[in-house]
Each structure stands twice: as structure tokens, then as C-alpha cells.
Scaffold this motif. Sequence first.
Motif, PDB file in Angstrom:
ATOM      1  N   UNK A  55      -6.391 -63.251  -5.331  1.00  0.00           N
ATOM      2  CA  UNK A  55      -6.848 -61.884  -5.193  1.00  0.00           C
ATOM      3  C   UNK A  55      -7.503 -62.048  -3.875  1.00  0.00           C
ATOM      4  N   UNK A  56      -7.694 -60.653  -3.047  1.00  0.00           N
ATOM      5  CA  UNK A  56      -8.530 -60.909  -1.745  1.00  0.00           C
ATOM      6  C   UNK A  56      -9.989 -61.486  -1.759  1.00  0.00           C
ATOM      7  N   UNK A  57     -10.583 -61.193  -2.841  1.00  0.00           N
ATOM      8  CA  UNK A  57     -12.129 -61.763  -2.859  1.00  0.00           C
ATOM      9  C   UNK A  57     -11.999 -63.328  -2.960  1.00  0.00           C
ATOM     10  N   UNK A  58     -10.920 -63.717  -3.653  1.00  0.00           N
ATOM     11  CA  UNK A  58     -10.985 -65.243  -3.771  1.00  0.00           C
ATOM     12  C   UNK A  58     -10.542 -65.798  -2.426  1.00  0.00           C
ATOM     13  N   UNK A  59      -9.536 -65.162  -1.710  1.00  0.00           N
ATOM     14  CA  UNK A  59      -9.162 -65.480  -0.585  1.00  0.00           C
ATOM     15  C   UNK A  59     -10.204 -65.638   0.380  1.00  0.00           C
ATOM     16  N   UNK A  60     -11.080 -64.554   0.426  1.00  0.00           N
ATOM     17  CA  UNK A  60     -12.256 -64.647   1.407  1.00  0.00           C
ATOM     18  C   UNK A  60     -13.183 -65.601   0.933  1.00  0.00           C
ATOM     19  N   UNK A  61     -13.262 -66.045  -0.182  1.00  0.00           N
ATOM     20  CA  UNK A  61     -14.244 -67.205  -0.752  1.00  0.00           C
ATOM     21  C   UNK A  61     -13.785 -68.411  -0.193  1.00  0.00           C
ATOM     22  N   UNK A  62     -12.442 -68.584  -0.093  1.00  0.00           N
ATOM     23  CA  UNK A  62     -11.694 -69.758   0.453  1.00  0.00           C
ATOM     24  C   UNK A  62     -12.067 -70.096   1.825  1.00  0.00           C
ATOM     25  N   UNK A  63     -11.697 -68.851   2.616  1.00  0.00           N
ATOM     26  CA  UNK A  63     -11.899 -68.856   4.026  1.00  0.00           C
ATOM     27  C   UNK A  63     -13.434 -68.951   4.580  1.00  0.00           C
TER      28      UNK A  63
END
Length: 228
Positions: A55-63
Amino acid sequence: MSEWLGTDCLYDAAQEPLALLLLAHGAGAAMDSDFMNAMAAALASQSVAVLRFEFPYMQRRRYEQRQFPPDRAPKLLSAFTARVEQAHSLVGELCGAVNESLPLWIGGKSMGGRMASMLAAEGADIDGVVALGYPFHPVGKPEKTRIAHLPDLAVPMLICQGERDPFGKPDEVAGYGLSEQVHMHWLPVGDHDFKPLKRSGLKQQDLIQESARASAAFMLKGVPAIKR
């Protein structure tokens, strides 16, 4: 063996797959967590090809390497919908032209499974849902159930749930009066992450493998005779 598909998906191929499962992560751990890696491998060993996404928030965490809370349900569902469309377009490419009509199921760990069921209740073009540890209610708040949408499911749903899961135990779930579309598979002495009691002699991998077997069998049984 998992492989990156593009830059933001993981794919676990299966020999002679019987279904493609689009699998979402839970609220706190990414798509490549130990649990998700083990589950995807177990499902692939049971002839279920698995496509994972974040999900977008998890992608943001990763980046950004920072913690962010989960997005609200509308944004999660919108992201899930886009992935369903992507999965439909990839079925032939991933599983071979001969399997272009391969059933597409959606599911996820905890929050991901709940979002999958909500998407199914909205009429998503999928064959069924698999939830791995469904969050029937917040921990310690059994009165705040998250089941209002389940009677609206038009496709079969399997929930693999640990018997010790604080988000929903057998005696609680038995009183919900779930629709005939929702089927429970209880994992002995398992918790929300399918970890059993040590004295049981079982390991987490045992329950993960059991849930994979149950999911594969359910997908085969639950697929309608006439597909899209």
C-alpha cells in the motif's frame, strides 16, 4: 523463489498453478516480512502463484525509512483496486497463455485481508478472498466488530485464524452469524501471526503450511465452473 516484478511487486511462481492470489500485507509489516515470505513460498508449493504488493504508506516507509501509519480505508481500497486491474492484465504473462482464464483471488494478512474482503463486497472482479488472521475487532474491544460488510460478499471467502488470535477467537466468531460465503479454518494454538504455543510441539512454519494447504484446497473447490 520470489522475484521482483518491476520495482514494486514480488512474484512467487507455481508449477501448473490453479490460481493467482494477489496478496496484501498487514498494517505493520511490509510485503517481504518473514511471515509474508514464508506464506508466499508455502502457497506456491501448493500450486498457487502469489503476487505481492504494498500500500502507498508502506511504500513510503520503504523509500523514506520512516514510520507512517496506515492510510485510511478509501485510499487502501483505491490502491488495491489498481493492483487487481494490474493482476488481471498480468495473468497470461505470469502463468502462460494457456492459463489466461486462471482464477484471480485476492487476500492478505490481517488488515490486508480485511481490505480484500471489503473490495470483494464492493463487487470487485475476482473469484474469492483468502484472509490470513482476520481482525474481527480491535484487541481488547470485542464489541467493535469489523464484519458489517461480510454479508454482502458475492464470492467465497476463507479465513485462516489462529485459535489464540486476540483479534477474534473461536467463541467470539461463533456468535457473529457469518454468511455462508465465509468459511473458517482454525489453526491449533496459533496466534495472530500463526505462532503456536511452544508446548504444542508445533512451529509457526507448520501452521503457515497448513493454512497454505487449506487455502489451495478452498480455491480449487470455490472456483465456479464457468469462469470469466
